[in-house]
Motif scaffolding. Structure first.
Motif, PDB file in Angstrom:
ATOM      1  N   UNK A  78      36.834  40.690  52.430  1.00  0.00           N
ATOM      2  CA  UNK A  78      38.278  40.393  52.423  1.00  0.00           C
ATOM      3  C   UNK A  78      38.456  38.885  52.513  1.00  0.00           C
ATOM      4  N   UNK A 104      39.101  39.007  43.284  1.00  0.00           N
ATOM      5  CA  UNK A 104      38.914  40.135  42.367  1.00  0.00           C
ATOM      6  C   UNK A 104      37.926  41.145  42.943  1.00  0.00           C
ATOM      7  N   UNK A 106      37.340  41.643  46.113  1.00  0.00           N
ATOM      8  CA  UNK A 106      38.029  42.333  47.209  1.00  0.00           C
ATOM      9  C   UNK A 106      38.978  43.394  46.690  1.00  0.00           C
ATOM     10  N   UNK A 107      39.733  43.062  45.630  1.00  0.00           N
ATOM     11  CA  UNK A 107      40.697  44.019  45.076  1.00  0.00           C
ATOM     12  C   UNK A 107      39.983  45.208  44.469  1.00  0.00           C
ATOM     13  N   UNK A 108      38.915  44.937  43.732  1.00  0.00           N
ATOM     14  CA  UNK A 108      38.148  46.015  43.111  1.00  0.00           C
ATOM     15  C   UNK A 108      37.578  46.964  44.148  1.00  0.00           C
ATOM     16  N   UNK A 110      38.605  47.465  47.218  1.00  0.00           N
ATOM     17  CA  UNK A 110      39.666  48.255  47.863  1.00  0.00           C
ATOM     18  C   UNK A 110      40.119  49.388  46.958  1.00  0.00           C
ATOM     19  N   UNK A 111      40.258  49.090  45.675  1.00  0.00           N
ATOM     20  CA  UNK A 111      40.703  50.106  44.721  1.00  0.00           C
ATOM     21  C   UNK A 111      39.702  51.241  44.638  1.00  0.00           C
ATOM     22  N   UNK A 115      40.151  55.200  45.614  1.00  0.00           N
ATOM     23  CA  UNK A 115      39.909  56.279  44.648  1.00  0.00           C
ATOM     24  C   UNK A 115      38.975  57.328  45.245  1.00  0.00           C
TER      25      UNK A 115
ATOM     26  N   UNK B  12      44.992  43.289  48.954  1.00  0.00           N
ATOM     27  CA  UNK B  12      44.037  42.524  48.149  1.00  0.00           C
ATOM     28  C   UNK B  12      44.494  42.437  46.701  1.00  0.00           C
ATOM     29  N   UNK B  16      45.381  38.972  44.756  1.00  0.00           N
ATOM     30  CA  UNK B  16      44.690  38.655  43.498  1.00  0.00           C
ATOM     31  C   UNK B  16      45.722  38.207  42.451  1.00  0.00           C
ATOM     32  N   UNK B 112      43.116  47.637  37.767  1.00  0.00           N
ATOM     33  CA  UNK B 112      41.960  46.785  37.556  1.00  0.00           C
ATOM     34  C   UNK B 112      41.799  46.409  36.087  1.00  0.00           C
TER      35      UNK B 112
END
Lengths: 464, 131
Positions: A78, A104, A106-108, A110-111, A115, B12, B16, B112
């Protein structure tokens, strides 16, 4: 200005400053010692300035990026806040890229986690709601997933690292059957297991259907097993009740039916013959004969399922048998305006139970005529297939859809459009009877849209 | 410089896209769900919105529905261009909830998607609106 040029410029300036200072001092009349001292100071000053410039423009931002990346990893990927873009353009670009990469990533992450959690939640909700026990096992019997029902049925108090199947199953009958299934190479297995009620609890034994199917998870790289445990006690009870009911009815029907047939035949001999009375008597005899056939099929099916049917094999000839049954159905075919040609092909000798096989052929020919519309045709032929005796009954009826070609041989299975035309036992009886003779029966598409029922029986010597 | 509103419950993802859009020279507003976005819209008028579908409090489709009603009486909020962003699990429900019929809808993006693709779409939508 690019990074290399900038660095070279700073170093050049830092290098030139002492030399220029020395030259200037000497030109101004300072003595060599004083000029050298001034040059030394100038060197120091140049070094400090160059160092400061390089530190602010390059090394400080790079160090901050390095520290931020370490913190990002330590904080579980994070990034609390993006690093400010500072330093020379090259350093600022590095800071910007590092920011982008960390955000990116971190976002990936978390996503993907969301899921996975979501999919798991959905699967769990479904699996915990179904009344069956469901387990996912790896190739060593380790439990990958289990719902609560499965654990309860297997007598496993809870999941832990030591739990494995079948070692941890405390219900003996289930443990034995599951052991056997897991040891098998077969990709799909089914078995019924009867479990007595636990001590102190009254009631009949429970029957469970166990299904074991192989599966391959991409991450496992070795095949695991899905194990399903379904309580089929009620279905079994219903099945038994249905069978008993059928048996009772057919036994009770046999006696009055025998009277009808017997007395009708006597009536045929004693009453004055007129075309109308002949027609009526023939109709009664035919209908009674059909009913008798249906009762025989039901009784035979029950006997064969129980394993209490014993064959009375005798020497038979396929073409003769087929012709006899063809002739028996010819009046019915004529009445329905369906053409029933004489038997074609080459006969062969074999051993079989005449009465049972007559019922088989009668069912196939009767069905073909029943389901062929007026103007259509039914053909019978004999031959050989892979050394076995072959019978074929083909028609120009509506045919059997591909997805029904196995299921129509099951008990009570009928095509929906034929549900009012019988019990759905005829073909099931045929299959049991043919398999009792170590033969095979199946259906293929016939001419046009019709069907072609085929059965093979072993040719040769009388079975021992 | 345009204003872009990002509505997503995942911090996050908000960070981003804030980084990407502000690096491209835009002013970025953030909201963690539809209700927070409606509150923000009382005082701010974005030129473009990036809307997540699955959010707590007020999900994306409900937010857009309410915004469309507000837009009938407040021209400031009428037809603000927006893209819908959603994880694959919700793609079908996103398609079925008729975002496409709402004023301002530009397109769907699966989650994404490369941020530059969304940035390009946003700038195109802002330019064609005259922003």
């Amino acid at each position: 200005m690019n990074l290399d040029l900038r660095l070279y410029s700073i170093l050049l300036a830092a290098g030139l400053l002492p030399a220029c200072t020395l030259g200037a001092c000497l030109a101004a009349g300072f003595g060599p010692a004083a000029a050298a001292a001034a040059a030394g100071l100038a060197s120091l000053f140049a070094a400090l300035c160059a160092g400061r410039l390089i530190e602010r423009g390059l090394s400080a931002p790079v160090s901050k990026v390095s520290a931020a990346v370490k913190k990002f990893i330590a904080d579980n990927y994070r990034l609390a806040a993006a690093l400010p873009k500072e330093g020379w353009p090259a350093a600022a670009a590095l800071v910007s890229s590092a920011n982008r990469l960390m955000l990116e990533l971190g976002a990936f992450r978390a996503f993907q986690i969301n899921q996975v959690v979501e999919e798991r939640g959905k699967a769990k909700a479904l699996i915990e709601t179904i009344p069956d026990g469901a387990l996912l096992l790896d190739d060593r019997g380790g439990i990958i997933y289990s719902n609560r029902t499965a654990l309860r049925l297997l007598g496993i108090p809870g999941l832990s690292e030591e739990v494995s199947i079948p070692a941890s199953v405390t219900v003996t009958a289930l443990a034995e059957e599951i052991s056997r299934m897991l040891a098998s190479e077969e990709p799909y297995l089914k078995a019924c297991v009867e479990l007595p009620r636990p001590e102190g609890i009254s009631g009949p034994a429970r029957t469970y259907l166990l299904i074991a199917a192989q599966f391959l998870l991409p991450t496992l790289k070795r095949p695991g097993r899905v194990l399903i445990l379904r309580d089929v006690t009620q279905e079994m009870e219903l099945e038994k009740t249905k069978e008993s009911f059928f048996q009772m009815i057919t036994h009770d029907m046999r006696a009055p039916l025998s009277s009808i047939m017997g007395y009708t035949q006597m009536l045929a001999k004693s009453v004055p013959k007129t075309p109308l009375s002949d027609q009526h008597i023939a109709t009664i005899i035919r209908a009674a004969g059909r009913l008798n056939g249906m009762i025989t099929d039901i009784l035979n099916t029950t006997k064969m399922e129980r394993g209490s049917m014993s064959l009375s094999p005798e020497r038979l000839e396929s073409a003769a048998l087929a012709s006899r049954m063809r002739d028996a159905h010819a009046p019915d075919a004529e009445r329905r305006k369906v053409s029933l040609a004489p038997v074609t092909g080459d006969g062969a000798e074999f051993y079989g139970d005449k009465v049972l096989l007559e019922r088989v052929l009668s069912n196939l020919i009767g069905n073909a005529i029943k389901f062929t519309p007026p103007g259509g045709s039914v053909e019978l032929s004999c031959g050989r297939l892979d050394g076995n005796v072959l019978f074929m009954v083909s028609d120009t009826g509506p045919g059997v859809p591909k997805d029904k070609r196995e299921v129509i041989f099951e008990k009570y299975a009928q095509m929906e459009e034929h549900s009012s035309m019988g019990f759905g036992l005829g073909l099931a009886m045929c299959k049991l009877a043919v398999e009792l003779h170590k033969g095979r029966i199946w259906v293929e598409p016939g001419k046009g849209a019709g069907s072609c029922f085929k059965l093979t029986l072993p040719a040769g010597e009388k079975p021992a | 410089m345009s204003k872009i509103l990002i509505i997503d419950d995942e911090p996050s993802i908000r960070e981003l896209y804030r980084f990407i859009f502000s690096d491209a020279g835009h002013e970025v507003l953030l909201a963690e769900h539809g209700l927070a976005a409606l509150e923000l819209l009382k005082t701010q008028t974005p030129d473009f919105m990036l809307v997540d579908v699955s959010m707590p409090e007020l999900p994306g489709d409900e937010f857009i529905k309410r915004l469309a009603k507000l837009g009938l009486t407040d021209p400031r909020l009428d037809r603000i261009p927006f893209c819908v962003m959603t994880g694959e699990n919700f793609m079908e429900s996103a398609l079925n909830s008729a975002f496409a019929n709402r004023p301002g809808f530009v397109c769907y993006f699966p989650k994404m998607t490369v941020p530059e693709a969304i940035l390009a779409k946003a700038e195109e939508a802002i330019a064609s609106r005259g922003g």
